[in-house]
Design a protein around this motif. Structure first.
Motif, mmCIF file in Angstrom:
data_model
loop_
_atom_site.group_PDB
_atom_site.id
_atom_site.type_symbol
_atom_site.label_atom_id
_atom_site.label_comp_id
_atom_site.label_asym_id
_atom_site.label_seq_id
_atom_site.Cartn_x
_atom_site.Cartn_y
_atom_site.Cartn_z
ATOM 1 N N ASP A 187 17.811 -16.253 17.345
ATOM 2 C CA ASP A 187 17.546 -17.388 16.358
ATOM 3 C C ASP A 187 18.397 -17.142 14.970
ATOM 4 O O ASP A 187 18.685 -18.196 14.393
ATOM 5 N N ARG A 188 18.828 -15.961 14.739
ATOM 6 C CA ARG A 188 19.511 -15.839 13.442
ATOM 7 C C ARG A 188 20.791 -16.307 13.539
ATOM 8 O O ARG A 188 21.507 -16.388 12.312
ATOM 9 N N PHE A 189 21.194 -16.842 14.839
ATOM 10 C CA PHE A 189 22.640 -17.292 14.808
ATOM 11 C C PHE A 189 22.628 -18.672 14.656
ATOM 12 O O PHE A 189 23.612 -19.574 15.055
ATOM 13 N N PHE A 190 21.454 -19.268 14.327
ATOM 14 C CA PHE A 190 21.161 -20.923 14.152
ATOM 15 C C PHE A 190 20.962 -21.125 12.796
ATOM 16 O O PHE A 190 19.969 -20.472 12.072
ATOM 17 N N GLY A 191 21.361 -22.174 12.008
ATOM 18 C CA GLY A 191 20.949 -22.839 10.946
ATOM 19 C C GLY A 191 20.517 -24.240 11.120
ATOM 20 O O GLY A 191 20.788 -24.646 12.195
ATOM 21 N N GLN A 192 20.053 -24.877 10.216
ATOM 22 C CA GLN A 192 19.768 -26.090 10.227
ATOM 23 C C GLN A 192 20.762 -27.093 9.559
ATOM 24 O O GLN A 192 21.022 -27.132 8.495
ATOM 25 N N GLY A 193 21.360 -28.165 10.367
ATOM 26 C CA GLY A 193 22.462 -29.082 9.925
ATOM 27 C C GLY A 193 21.980 -30.234 8.942
ATOM 28 O O GLY A 193 20.779 -30.345 8.835
ATOM 29 N N PRO A 194 22.777 -30.834 8.294
ATOM 30 C CA PRO A 194 22.165 -32.065 7.589
ATOM 31 C C PRO A 194 21.462 -32.961 8.230
ATOM 32 O O PRO A 194 20.802 -33.822 7.562
ATOM 33 N N LYS A 195 21.586 -33.277 9.545
ATOM 34 C CA LYS A 195 20.846 -34.056 10.420
ATOM 35 C C LYS A 195 19.592 -33.543 11.080
ATOM 36 O O LYS A 195 19.076 -34.153 11.839
ATOM 37 N N GLY A 196 19.358 -32.300 10.609
ATOM 38 C CA GLY A 196 18.115 -31.678 11.303
ATOM 39 C C GLY A 196 18.410 -30.930 12.545
ATOM 40 O O GLY A 196 17.448 -30.396 13.083
ATOM 41 N N LYS A 197 19.712 -31.101 13.049
ATOM 42 C CA LYS A 197 20.066 -30.489 14.230
ATOM 43 C C LYS A 197 20.615 -28.808 14.113
ATOM 44 O O LYS A 197 20.997 -28.753 12.886
ATOM 45 N N PRO A 198 19.997 -28.189 15.123
ATOM 46 C CA PRO A 198 20.825 -26.714 14.818
ATOM 47 C C PRO A 198 22.110 -26.483 14.904
ATOM 48 O O PRO A 198 22.924 -27.516 15.194
ATOM 49 N N MET A 199 22.947 -25.983 14.159
ATOM 50 C CA MET A 199 24.165 -25.321 13.919
ATOM 51 C C MET A 199 24.360 -23.715 14.482
ATOM 52 O O MET A 199 23.704 -23.111 13.872
ATOM 53 N N PHE A 200 25.121 -23.607 15.479
ATOM 54 C CA PHE A 200 25.317 -22.340 15.963
ATOM 55 C C PHE A 200 26.513 -21.721 15.593
ATOM 56 O O PHE A 200 27.582 -22.200 15.313
ATOM 57 N N ASP A 201 26.564 -20.340 15.102
ATOM 58 C CA ASP A 201 27.512 -19.699 14.549
ATOM 59 C C ASP A 201 28.040 -18.823 15.909
ATOM 60 O O ASP A 201 27.883 -17.789 15.907
ATOM 61 N N LEU A 202 28.977 -19.437 16.401
ATOM 62 C CA LEU A 202 29.717 -18.644 17.653
ATOM 63 C C LEU A 202 30.456 -17.423 17.261
ATOM 64 O O LEU A 202 30.230 -16.241 17.820
ATOM 65 N N PRO A 203 31.334 -17.327 16.087
ATOM 66 C CA PRO A 203 32.178 -16.182 15.912
ATOM 67 C C PRO A 203 30.978 -15.050 15.227
ATOM 68 O O PRO A 203 31.418 -13.657 15.766
ATOM 69 N N ALA A 204 29.951 -15.311 14.650
ATOM 70 C CA ALA A 204 29.193 -14.385 14.343
ATOM 71 C C ALA A 204 28.221 -13.631 15.711
ATOM 72 O O ALA A 204 28.133 -12.438 15.724
ATOM 73 N N PHE A 205 27.932 -14.523 16.625
ATOM 74 C CA PHE A 205 27.326 -13.841 17.967
ATOM 75 C C PHE A 205 28.607 -13.290 18.708
ATOM 76 O O PHE A 205 28.232 -12.487 19.274
ATOM 77 N N GLY A 206 29.716 -13.546 18.628
ATOM 78 C CA GLY A 206 30.830 -13.023 19.326
ATOM 79 C C GLY A 206 30.991 -11.381 18.744
ATOM 80 O O GLY A 206 31.126 -10.511 19.307
ATOM 81 N N LEU A 207 30.917 -11.345 17.356
ATOM 82 C CA LEU A 207 30.999 -10.320 16.508
ATOM 83 C C LEU A 207 29.942 -9.291 16.926
ATOM 84 O O LEU A 207 30.132 -7.958 17.321
ATOM 85 N N MET A 208 28.731 -9.825 17.089
ATOM 86 C CA MET A 208 27.577 -8.952 17.359
ATOM 87 C C MET A 208 27.680 -8.352 18.760
ATOM 88 O O MET A 208 27.497 -7.144 18.915
#
Length: 254
Positions: A187-208
């Protein structure tokens, strides 16, 4: 027509020849304007071939020495042995490719997904993989590392090239749920976007995933979506109602 290629490199891979090619310096036009290297795009095949030839030349190999696979968002990886026909390998469905050969350049195609180039310069082993969200959660990164280790690699470095960044990657709740079902800490790879939808951090997930596999890794910090002058982007083309999109190429050679 601009014919000078723009090739992004990273100091972590300074010991090997590598490049994350932007769209600049290619022969394609229209939707594909620039260096489109996607054989499965609807671009003119002779233009794609010309573009790939320019990449091969920049990497110091003949056109027949540019090794790619048929990418299908899998966790499958091909090991390119000394006697393997590079042309035949291009028809194998996989998303990673590794080798200890010095006469080829390994390459992957992307248009928002992560292009990952990997090297153990001491052992002369290189790798490349295409890691979108499906491949990344499915294990293509770990499979590529394991295949390199099978060739003797033990001190692997990797760089994630231009990819879609979190501020441009809005996803659905079901997408986020799939990741969290795999591991609640994702869940740490997701933030909340301006429309209330999840925003996924693909490069951070890849680095992990790379670092947990024991690889020293960095991201180039280039976002494909936000820089149309330099990068193709599947998501941007969809938002703009385009019929197709170009594919970027990233390559590595010993």
């Amino acid at each position: 027509m601009q014919t000078t290629l723009e090739i992004l490199t990273h100091p972590l891979l300074a010991d090997v020849k590598h490049g994350f090619f932007t769209r600049k310096g290619g022969a394609s036009s229209g939707l594909f304007s620039g260096l489109n290297c996607g054989r499965r795009s609807t671009d003119q095949s002779d233009m794609v071939q010309l573009n790939r030839g320019r990449v091969a030349s920049a990497m110091g190999v003949p056109a027949t020495g540019l090794a790619t696979v048929k990418q299908v968002h899998s966790a499958d990886v091909v090991t390119l042995d000394l006697d393997d026909d590079v042309t035949a390998v291009r028809e194998i469905c996989a998303d990673g490719i590794v080798t200890a050969r010095s006469d080829v350049a390994l390459a992957v195609l992307t248009a928002d997904c992560q292009p990952i180039l990997l090297s153990d310069p001491d052992m002369g082993v290189i790798g490349a993989c295409h890691a979108g969200w499906r491949g990344a959660i499915g294990g293509v990164i770990e499979a590529t590392v394991k295949a390199m280790q099978g060739l003797g690699a033990h001190n692997i470095r990797a760089v994630i090239g231009p990819s879609i960044s979190q501020p441009a990657y809005e996803v659905g709740d079901d997408f986020m749920d799939e990741f969290i079902a795999e591991d609640s800490t994702f869940d740490r790879f997701f933030g909340q976007g301006p429309k209330g939808k999840p925003m996924f951090d693909l490069p951070a997930f890849g680095l992990m995933r790379l670092r947990e596999a024991g690889v020293e890794a960095e991201w180039s910090r280039h976002c494909t979506y936000s820089d149309p002058e330099r990068f193709f982007s599947y998501r941007r083309s969809t938002h703009e109602g385009q019929a197709d999109y170009g594919r970027l190429i990233s390559a590595i050679a010993r």
